[in-house]
Scaffold this motif. Structure first.
Motif, short mmCIF file in Angstrom:
data_model
loop_
_atom_site.label_atom_id
_atom_site.label_comp_id
_atom_site.label_asym_id
_atom_site.label_seq_id
_atom_site.Cartn_x
_atom_site.Cartn_y
_atom_site.Cartn_z
N ASN A 106 0.87 -1.16 0.00
CA ASN A 106 0.00 0.00 0.00
C ASN A 106 0.91 1.23 0.00
OD1 ASN A 106 -1.75 2.25 1.08
ND2 ASN A 106 -3.26 0.59 1.13
N ASN A 107 0.57 2.26 -0.77
CA ASN A 107 1.42 3.44 -0.86
C ASN A 107 1.38 4.30 0.40
OD1 ASN A 107 2.18 2.73 -3.45
ND2 ASN A 107 0.66 4.05 -4.44
N SER A 108 0.34 4.15 1.20
CA SER A 108 0.22 4.95 2.43
C SER A 108 1.14 4.40 3.51
CB SER A 108 -1.22 4.94 2.93
OG SER A 108 -2.09 5.50 1.96
N VAL A 109 1.66 5.30 4.34
CA VAL A 109 2.57 4.91 5.41
C VAL A 109 1.77 4.48 6.63
CG1 VAL A 109 4.38 5.71 6.97
CG2 VAL A 109 4.35 6.48 4.58
N GLY A 110 2.14 3.34 7.17
CA GLY A 110 1.46 2.86 8.36
C GLY A 110 1.00 1.42 8.19
N PHE A 111 0.15 0.99 9.07
CA PHE A 111 -0.36 -0.38 9.03
C PHE A 111 -1.58 -0.44 8.12
CE2 PHE A 111 2.15 -0.10 12.88
CZ PHE A 111 2.90 -1.26 12.79
N ASN A 157 -6.19 -4.88 13.74
CA ASN A 157 -4.74 -4.87 13.96
C ASN A 157 -4.01 -5.91 13.11
OD1 ASN A 157 -4.87 -2.81 15.81
ND2 ASN A 157 -4.86 -4.16 17.60
N PHE A 158 -4.72 -6.73 12.42
CA PHE A 158 -4.10 -7.80 11.63
C PHE A 158 -3.74 -7.27 10.24
CE2 PHE A 158 -4.26 -12.22 9.71
CZ PHE A 158 -3.16 -12.69 10.40
N LYS A 159 -2.88 -6.25 10.23
CA LYS A 159 -2.43 -5.64 8.98
C LYS A 159 -0.92 -5.40 9.05
CE LYS A 159 -6.76 -3.08 8.21
NZ LYS A 159 -7.37 -1.72 8.06
N ASN A 160 -0.24 -5.54 7.92
CA ASN A 160 1.20 -5.30 7.89
C ASN A 160 1.52 -3.84 7.62
OD1 ASN A 160 0.43 -6.61 4.99
ND2 ASN A 160 2.00 -5.03 4.69
N TYR A 161 2.74 -3.46 7.95
CA TYR A 161 3.21 -2.08 7.75
C TYR A 161 3.55 -1.86 6.27
CZ TYR A 161 5.78 2.26 8.62
OH TYR A 161 6.21 3.57 8.62
N THR A 162 3.25 -0.67 5.77
CA THR A 162 3.48 -0.36 4.36
C THR A 162 4.07 1.03 4.20
OG1 THR A 162 1.25 0.58 4.11
CG2 THR A 162 1.51 -1.77 3.63
N GLY A 163 4.56 1.31 3.02
CA GLY A 163 5.09 2.63 2.71
C GLY A 163 5.61 2.67 1.29
N GLN A 164 5.90 3.86 0.82
CA GLN A 164 6.39 4.06 -0.55
C GLN A 164 7.70 4.86 -0.51
OE1 GLN A 164 3.76 6.36 -3.05
NE2 GLN A 164 4.65 5.57 -4.94
N ILE A 217 1.26 -15.38 11.64
CA ILE A 217 0.40 -15.26 12.82
C ILE A 217 0.32 -13.84 13.35
CG2 ILE A 217 0.66 -17.66 13.56
CD1 ILE A 217 2.88 -16.73 15.44
N ASP A 218 1.20 -12.95 12.86
CA ASP A 218 1.16 -11.55 13.30
C ASP A 218 1.66 -10.67 12.16
OD1 ASP A 218 1.13 -9.12 14.55
OD2 ASP A 218 2.20 -9.78 16.35
N ARG A 219 0.76 -10.19 11.34
CA ARG A 219 1.14 -9.41 10.17
C ARG A 219 1.76 -8.07 10.57
NH1 ARG A 219 -3.68 -8.40 6.56
NH2 ARG A 219 -2.17 -8.20 4.85
N ARG A 220 1.43 -7.55 11.74
CA ARG A 220 1.96 -6.25 12.18
C ARG A 220 3.46 -6.25 12.35
NH1 ARG A 220 -0.81 -3.89 17.34
NH2 ARG A 220 -0.10 -5.89 18.15
N ARG A 221 4.06 -7.40 12.50
CA ARG A 221 5.50 -7.49 12.71
C ARG A 221 6.25 -7.63 11.39
NH1 ARG A 221 6.26 -11.26 18.15
NH2 ARG A 221 4.62 -10.26 19.36
N ASN A 222 5.57 -7.37 10.28
CA ASN A 222 6.16 -7.47 8.96
C ASN A 222 5.86 -6.21 8.16
OD1 ASN A 222 6.99 -10.59 8.76
ND2 ASN A 222 5.03 -10.42 9.82
N ALA A 223 6.74 -5.90 7.20
CA ALA A 223 6.58 -4.65 6.44
C ALA A 223 6.98 -4.86 5.01
CB ALA A 223 7.43 -3.54 7.07
N VAL A 224 6.45 -4.00 4.13
CA VAL A 224 6.89 -3.94 2.74
C VAL A 224 6.88 -2.49 2.30
CG1 VAL A 224 4.53 -4.38 1.87
CG2 VAL A 224 6.50 -4.78 0.40
#
Length: 347
Positions: free
Chosen positions: A162-167, A188-195, A335-342
């Protein structure tokens, strides 16, 4: 000359396999330079083994904020029983490879033990390499569709751009849930994103630092979690374009290179976590950088079906062909998408 029976041939193949060792991988002709999935993820100390008709985990998806407050000594008690549990459920996926021997050409014409090795070893290795390539392809491929019943839940299924910064890493493709989890119930079951735009210290690297801080959740309460320990926990994955630029950045800040002209090659790290080139990501024009916490993302394999190699048996309707199968029942679980990022240049 004595006639070889089916049992004789099965014993011959089994004896050959014993000499080769228990499913050791012999590389002879690979298409990719490196296979992260088979080399790292499917090591026995990294894989989780499970049983049952599918894979299920329990998530504590919210806090009990209504029961926590400051009170007076004689205030009336108010006890709430909120719903704080959600269920994560994914199906098994099955992969296999096989190789075969032909009675006339492979057995009768290769009677000596060393000659049988010449037949079995490359054929077995080629079959295993094909399975390794299939695992690598599917692990980094697109998220399977909602109707797909064959493909595993890949990185792109669990870690969504996702281009937006955050979870903001929500649902993959047209899925309405992820692993059976409704994001409306478990936001809360979302991963961190950014561009990012460029591979520089002020852009990508600065955003990686922020992402790394944001995804490192540390519970103040001791809990029996599914996976623990730091070890080789974080690994960063990207393509040739990005890692090449990162190597240039690394060399530019090193004042003690001496005569070494490629000091960062193969050793580039981020906060001591390895940054790994994934050849399968070279075709991605969005230049993704995945920051994966492997204590939360890993393969789960069915007990008893982890690279299980069968005995040599006659092929149906081909009485001169003896076949061997290698089976793997598994799927990828996060099991915890919040601890991962792309991070990427554009989702």
């Amino acid at each position: 000359m004595a006639t070889l029976t089916a049992l004789d041939i099965a014993d011959l193949v089994a004896g050959t396999l014993r000499d080769l060792g228990p499913l050791r991988f012999q590389q002879i002709a690979q298409n990719l330079q490196y296979y992260e999935v088979f080399s790292k993820w499917f090591k026995k100390d990294k894989v989780v083994f499970d049983s049952g008709v599918g894979i299920q985990r329990t998530l504590m998806n919210r806090l009990d904020s209504t029961s926590s407050k400051h009170v007076g000594l004689l205030d009336t008690d108010q006890v709430n029983i909120p719903d704080v549990i959600d269920q994560l459920q994914i199906p098994w996926r099955h992969a296999q490879t096989s190789w075969a021997l032909i009675y006339q050409t492979d057995i009768l014409m290769n009677r000596g033990k060393s000659l049988i090795f010449n037949v079995v070893k490359p054929r077995r290795a080629a079959a295993l390499l094909g399975l390794v390539e299939e695992l690598e392809e599917r692990a980094w491929g697109s998220a399977p569709s909602t109707t797909d019943k064959l493909l595993p839940f890949s990185i792109q299924y669990w870690i969504v751009e996702n281009n937006s910064v955050g979870f903001n890493g929500g649902l993959p493709g047209s899925h309405t849930t992820i692993g059976g989890v409704d994001l409306a119930d478990s936001p809360n079951f979302k991963n961190y994103t950014g561009q990012y735009t460029s591979v520089t210290k002020s852009d990508l690297i600065k955003k990686l630092r922020t992402a790394h801080r944001k995804i490192r959740f540390v519970s103040p309460v001791t809990l029996d979690d599914y996976r623990g320990g730091m070890g080789d926990r974080y690994r960063l994955y990207t393509n040739e374009s990005v890692i090449s630029d990162l190597e240039d950045v690394g060399e530019a800040q090193n004042e003690n290179l001496g005569r070494e002209i490629a000091s960062m090659d193969g050793t580039i790290t981020f906060r001591r976590h390895p940054i790994v080139w994934i050849p399968k990501l070279d075709s991605r024009s969005d230049n993704p950088v995945y920051m994966i916490d492997h204590s939360t993302f890993y393969p789960v394999c069915l007990k008893g079906d982890y690279l299980r190699e069968s005995e040599a048996t006659k092929a149906p309707n081909q009485h001169n062909v003896f076949q061997v199968f290698v089976d793997l029942t598994y799927n990828y679980l996060c099991i915890d998408r919040r601890r991962n990022a792309v991070l990427s240049t554009g989702a």
